[in-house]
Design an enzyme around this catalytic site. Structure first.
Site, PDB file in Angstrom:
ATOM      1  N   GLN A  54      57.104  37.488  39.257  1.00 60.41           N
ATOM      2  CA  GLN A  54      56.825  36.881  40.718  1.00 60.41           C
ATOM      3  C   GLN A  54      57.551  37.246  41.750  1.00 60.41           C
ATOM      4  O   GLN A  54      58.054  38.068  41.712  1.00 60.41           O
ATOM      5  CB  GLN A  54      56.828  35.182  40.262  1.00 60.41           C
ATOM      6  CG  GLN A  54      55.980  34.703  39.168  1.00 60.41           C
ATOM      7  CD  GLN A  54      54.422  34.746  39.529  1.00 60.41           C
ATOM      8  OE1 GLN A  54      54.184  34.924  40.845  1.00 60.41           O
ATOM      9  NE2 GLN A  54      53.584  34.526  38.404  1.00 60.41           N
TER      10      GLN A  54
ATOM     11  N   HIS B 125      26.081  46.305  32.053  1.00 53.84           N
ATOM     12  CA  HIS B 125      26.227  47.293  32.919  1.00 53.84           C
ATOM     13  C   HIS B 125      27.727  47.190  33.670  1.00 53.84           C
ATOM     14  O   HIS B 125      28.476  48.273  33.668  1.00 53.84           O
ATOM     15  CB  HIS B 125      25.374  47.316  33.996  1.00 53.84           C
ATOM     16  CG  HIS B 125      25.311  48.365  35.066  1.00 53.84           C
ATOM     17  ND1 HIS B 125      25.221  49.836  34.685  1.00 53.84           N
ATOM     18  CD2 HIS B 125      25.974  48.293  36.346  1.00 53.84           C
ATOM     19  CE1 HIS B 125      25.766  50.593  35.955  1.00 53.84           C
ATOM     20  NE2 HIS B 125      26.077  49.663  36.653  1.00 53.84           N
TER      21      HIS B 125
ATOM     22  N   GLY C 245      49.506  28.622  32.838  1.00 51.81           N
ATOM     23  CA  GLY C 245      50.009  28.000  34.029  1.00 51.81           C
ATOM     24  C   GLY C 245      48.888  28.350  35.138  1.00 51.81           C
ATOM     25  O   GLY C 245      48.752  27.477  35.967  1.00 51.81           O
ATOM     26  N   PHE C 246      48.603  29.352  35.135  1.00 57.35           N
ATOM     27  CA  PHE C 246      47.557  29.819  36.304  1.00 57.35           C
ATOM     28  C   PHE C 246      46.316  28.963  36.523  1.00 57.35           C
ATOM     29  O   PHE C 246      45.929  28.611  37.366  1.00 57.35           O
ATOM     30  CB  PHE C 246      47.139  31.115  36.119  1.00 57.35           C
ATOM     31  CG  PHE C 246      46.339  31.865  37.279  1.00 57.35           C
ATOM     32  CD1 PHE C 246      44.834  31.984  37.154  1.00 57.35           C
ATOM     33  CD2 PHE C 246      46.964  32.156  38.623  1.00 57.35           C
ATOM     34  CE1 PHE C 246      44.155  32.406  38.049  1.00 57.35           C
ATOM     35  CE2 PHE C 246      45.947  32.704  39.507  1.00 57.35           C
ATOM     36  CZ  PHE C 246      44.703  32.612  39.374  1.00 57.35           C
TER      37      PHE C 246
ATOM     38  N   CYS D 147      20.920  50.643  31.398  1.00 57.76           N
ATOM     39  CA  CYS D 147      20.628  51.959  32.202  1.00 57.76           C
ATOM     40  C   CYS D 147      19.877  52.863  31.407  1.00 57.76           C
ATOM     41  O   CYS D 147      18.971  53.732  31.618  1.00 57.76           O
ATOM     42  CB  CYS D 147      21.872  52.429  32.980  1.00 57.76           C
ATOM     43  SG  CYS D 147      22.589  51.623  34.065  1.00 57.76           S
TER      44      CYS D 147
ATOM     45  N   ASP E 192      46.616  34.256  28.104  1.00 59.32           N
ATOM     46  CA  ASP E 192      47.117  33.851  29.381  1.00 59.32           C
ATOM     47  C   ASP E 192      47.703  32.634  29.201  1.00 59.32           C
ATOM     48  O   ASP E 192      47.307  32.006  28.111  1.00 59.32           O
ATOM     49  CB  ASP E 192      46.430  33.947  30.707  1.00 59.32           C
ATOM     50  CG  ASP E 192      47.256  33.831  31.792  1.00 59.32           C
ATOM     51  OD1 ASP E 192      46.673  33.398  33.090  1.00 59.32           O
ATOM     52  OD2 ASP E 192      48.546  33.950  31.722  1.00 59.32           O
ATOM     53  N   SER E 193      48.782  32.355  29.582  1.00 54.87           N
ATOM     54  CA  SER E 193      49.728  30.897  29.332  1.00 54.87           C
ATOM     55  C   SER E 193      49.115  29.788  29.624  1.00 54.87           C
ATOM     56  O   SER E 193      49.562  28.898  29.029  1.00 54.87           O
ATOM     57  CB  SER E 193      50.948  31.304  29.940  1.00 54.87           C
ATOM     58  OG  SER E 193      51.118  31.642  31.113  1.00 54.87           O
TER      59      SER E 193
ATOM     60  N   CYS F 191      24.876  53.190  29.731  1.00 58.38           N
ATOM     61  CA  CYS F 191      25.015  51.751  29.303  1.00 58.38           C
ATOM     62  C   CYS F 191      23.641  51.467  28.465  1.00 58.38           C
ATOM     63  O   CYS F 191      22.616  52.034  29.025  1.00 58.38           O
ATOM     64  CB  CYS F 191      25.580  50.749  30.027  1.00 58.38           C
ATOM     65  SG  CYS F 191      24.359  50.033  31.099  1.00 58.38           S
TER      66      CYS F 191
ATOM     67  N   GLY G  59      51.228  36.808  40.509  1.00 60.09           N
ATOM     68  CA  GLY G  59      51.424  36.295  41.879  1.00 60.09           C
ATOM     69  C   GLY G  59      50.632  37.074  42.854  1.00 60.09           C
ATOM     70  O   GLY G  59      50.819  37.139  44.053  1.00 60.09           O
TER      71      GLY G  59
ATOM     72  N   ASP H  89      43.126  43.164  34.096  1.00 61.03           N
ATOM     73  CA  ASP H  89      41.890  42.434  33.811  1.00 61.03           C
ATOM     74  C   ASP H  89      41.485  41.613  35.197  1.00 61.03           C
ATOM     75  O   ASP H  89      42.167  41.532  36.177  1.00 61.03           O
ATOM     76  CB  ASP H  89      42.644  41.186  33.189  1.00 61.03           C
ATOM     77  CG  ASP H  89      42.956  39.860  33.822  1.00 61.03           C
ATOM     78  OD1 ASP H  89      43.948  39.907  34.288  1.00 61.03           O
ATOM     79  OD2 ASP H  89      42.046  38.981  33.971  1.00 61.03           O
TER      80      ASP H  89
ATOM     81  N   CYS I 271      24.670  56.455  34.118  1.00 60.70           N
ATOM     82  CA  CYS I 271      25.253  55.672  33.353  1.00 60.70           C
ATOM     83  C   CYS I 271      24.414  55.553  32.027  1.00 60.70           C
ATOM     84  O   CYS I 271      23.231  55.891  32.104  1.00 60.70           O
ATOM     85  CB  CYS I 271      25.015  54.192  34.067  1.00 60.70           C
ATOM     86  SG  CYS I 271      25.827  52.760  32.922  1.00 60.70           S
TER      87      CYS I 271
HETATM   88  N1  LIG Z   1      45.996  36.657  39.877  1.00 58.46           N
HETATM   89  C1  LIG Z   1      46.475  36.031  38.856  1.00 58.46           C
HETATM   90  C2  LIG Z   1      45.639  35.717  37.860  1.00 58.46           C
HETATM   91  C3  LIG Z   1      46.124  35.344  36.471  1.00 58.46           C
HETATM   92  C4  LIG Z   1      45.301  35.099  35.482  1.00 58.46           C
HETATM   93  S1  LIG Z   1      44.978  36.536  34.573  1.00 58.46           S
HETATM   94  C5  LIG Z   1      43.666  36.009  33.415  1.00 58.46           C
HETATM   95  N2  LIG Z   1      43.924  34.723  32.691  1.00 58.46           N
HETATM   96  C6  LIG Z   1      42.747  34.896  31.931  1.00 58.46           C
HETATM   97  C7  LIG Z   1      41.796  35.567  32.408  1.00 58.46           C
HETATM   98  N3  LIG Z   1      42.534  36.510  33.283  1.00 58.46           N
HETATM   99  C8  LIG Z   1      47.515  35.135  36.679  1.00 58.46           C
HETATM  100  N4  LIG Z   1      48.011  34.226  35.261  1.00 58.46           N
HETATM  101  C9  LIG Z   1      49.510  34.168  35.244  1.00 58.46           C
HETATM  102  N5  LIG Z   1      49.750  33.549  34.088  1.00 58.46           N
HETATM  103  N6  LIG Z   1      50.371  34.400  36.565  1.00 58.46           N
HETATM  104  C10 LIG Z   1      49.772  34.943  37.489  1.00 58.46           C
HETATM  105  O1  LIG Z   1      50.518  35.009  38.575  1.00 58.46           O
HETATM  106  C11 LIG Z   1      48.406  35.243  37.729  1.00 58.46           C
HETATM  107  C12 LIG Z   1      47.862  35.979  38.743  1.00 58.46           C
HETATM  108 ZN   LIG Z   2      24.592  51.056  33.264  1.00 61.00          ZN
END
Ligand SMILES: Nc1cc(CSc2ncc[nH]2)c2nc(N)[nH]c(=O)c2c1
Ligand SMILES: [Zn+2]
Length: 390
Positions: free
Chosen positions: A195, A354, A95-96, A315, A92-93, A312, A222, A272, A310
């Protein structure tokens, strides 16, 4: 490099089966991506991740920039060698994560000024800086620097005007991210991030502008930012299937098992979420027949595994034979309850295995159902099972 092959589509929904070919390997979709923020999926060995079928994991530009620092990662040639994960990585970049810092930041057109939460240094993150960091990390999928439009601003709903302003800046940052990514000659794949807040027409404007920029894949950002579930579901129903069918679609930060199956039906390919690992650490376990809180006294002397279906390691043990199939190699609810009560570190290790296995196995079931043309039946059975209760 990124190649996305569409292998099957469900006639009764927007669900689709695909294959993503990246520099570090092939990823079958729909897929769940375990989150490894600091270069580790908390408490889980890379070999365990491979054993449970993880195909791609997430890293975090912001956190790895803060610690261990780019010089250390660069000395390993990137994140893969550093964390000993040789399959694909998405980063991820940043920003979040800076946005999540709250007060300690100032957002300008140029970029974000903030204080390091580690040592208080004054730092600056721009689309260009984010691309430079992700190029050093050498992640297979790079995210543009965006501004994650908040759901609420100073305790009230973000207005349409505020959401537009934020979306338009993210759109300009998409262009700058793309220009820098190409200037650096990064051989991996850059995704644009849609967004637009909770406003469908802003989502449409955002995705149209990003599609014109011709990214190899697109994320929907977003959402999962504190909005009510029905708001998230409304955006999930609106946006993914409006993105190009021939490119992968990634819904960021989502979600519960139900959100993943519903999201696939809405045309999402990649998910994710920290939920499986975070819930595991607080003793909330996902099972086929509902959620289970292992700290509850009713599990104190229960010989059964978390989930009798399960396979895993927690389990079913190393043999991987589920309890219902006669396996007795796993750990009991009584033992896991005991570990939790004692605060033993093996507890979160086993519950994380798990929960991650549950998510990855759920996605495997979805892929198999899409291959067999039985996704609708799978969807219905999944919901009925989860409603049964543990
Ligand atoms: N809910 C949510 C979650 C993430 C993190 S995703 C993530 N990064 C690392 C782990 N998971 C987001 N990331 C960015 N860049 N923009 C978003 O709008 C945004 C929204
Ligand atoms: Zn399990």
């Amino acid at each position: 490099m990124l190649q996305f092959d569409l292998l099957a589509t469900d006639p009764a929904s927007h669900a689709r089966r695909g294959r993503l070919t990246l520099n570090h390997g092939v990823v079958q979709t729909p897929i769940f991506m375990p989150v490894g923020t600091y270069g580790t999926v908390k408490g889980v060995m890379p070999q365990s991740l491979r054993d449970m079928g993880a195909q791609i994991i997430l890293g975090n530009t912001f956190h790895l920039w803060m610690r261990p620092g780019l010089d250390v990662v660069q000395s390993f040639g990137g994140l893969h060698a550093f964390e000993q994960w040789d399959k694909p990585i998405l980063t991820d970049s940043g920003g979040f994560q800076v946005w999540s810092l709250g007060a300690m930041r100032k957002i300008t057109e140029e970029g974000v000024y903030f204080q390091s939460p580690v040592n208080g240094d004054k730092l600056f993150m721009s689309p260009e800086v984010s691309m430079q960091i992700q190029t050093t990390l050498n992640s297979d999928i790079v995210m543009q620097l965006d501004e994650c439009t908040p759901y609420e601003t100073q305790g009230r709903l973000t207005t349409e005007a505020e959401a537009r302003k934020s979306m338009e800046m993210s759109r300009r940052w998409a262009l700058r991210s793309k220009a820098e990514f190409e200037r650096l000659g990064n051989p991996n794949a850059l995704f644009g991030i849609v967004q637009g807040g909770m406003f469908e027409h802003l989502r449409q404007e955002s995705l149209q502008a990003l599609v014109e920029m011709d990214f190899p894949g697109y994320a929907i950002g977003g959402v999962s930012v504190g909005e009510p579930k029905d708001e998230m579901l409304r955006i999930m129903a609106h946006t993914p299937h409006r993105l190009p069918a021939t490119k992968p679609r990634y819904l960021m930060g989502v979600g519960t098992p139900e959100d993943l199956v519903d999201g696939v039906a809405c045309g999402v390919d990649m998910f994710d979420c920290v939920m499986p690992t975070r819930n595991a650490r607080n003793g909330t376990l996902f099972t086929r027949y509902g959620d289970l809180k292992i700290r509850n006294a009713r599990h104190r002397a229960d010989h059964q595994p978390l989930d009798a279906t399960c396979t895993c390691h927690a389990c079913a043990g190393p043999q991987g034979i589920a309890w219902n199939d006669g396996g007795r190699g796993g750990f009991s609810r009584a033992y896991l309850h005991h570990l939790e009560r004692c605060g033993e570190m093996l507890g979160p290790m086993l519950t994380s295995i798990h929960n991650l296995h549950y998510y990855l196995n759920l996605m495997q079931g979805i892929r198999d159902a899409l291959d067999a043309g039985t996704f609708s039946q799978f969807h219905a059975q999944f919901k009925a099972d989860r409603a049964r209760g543990v």
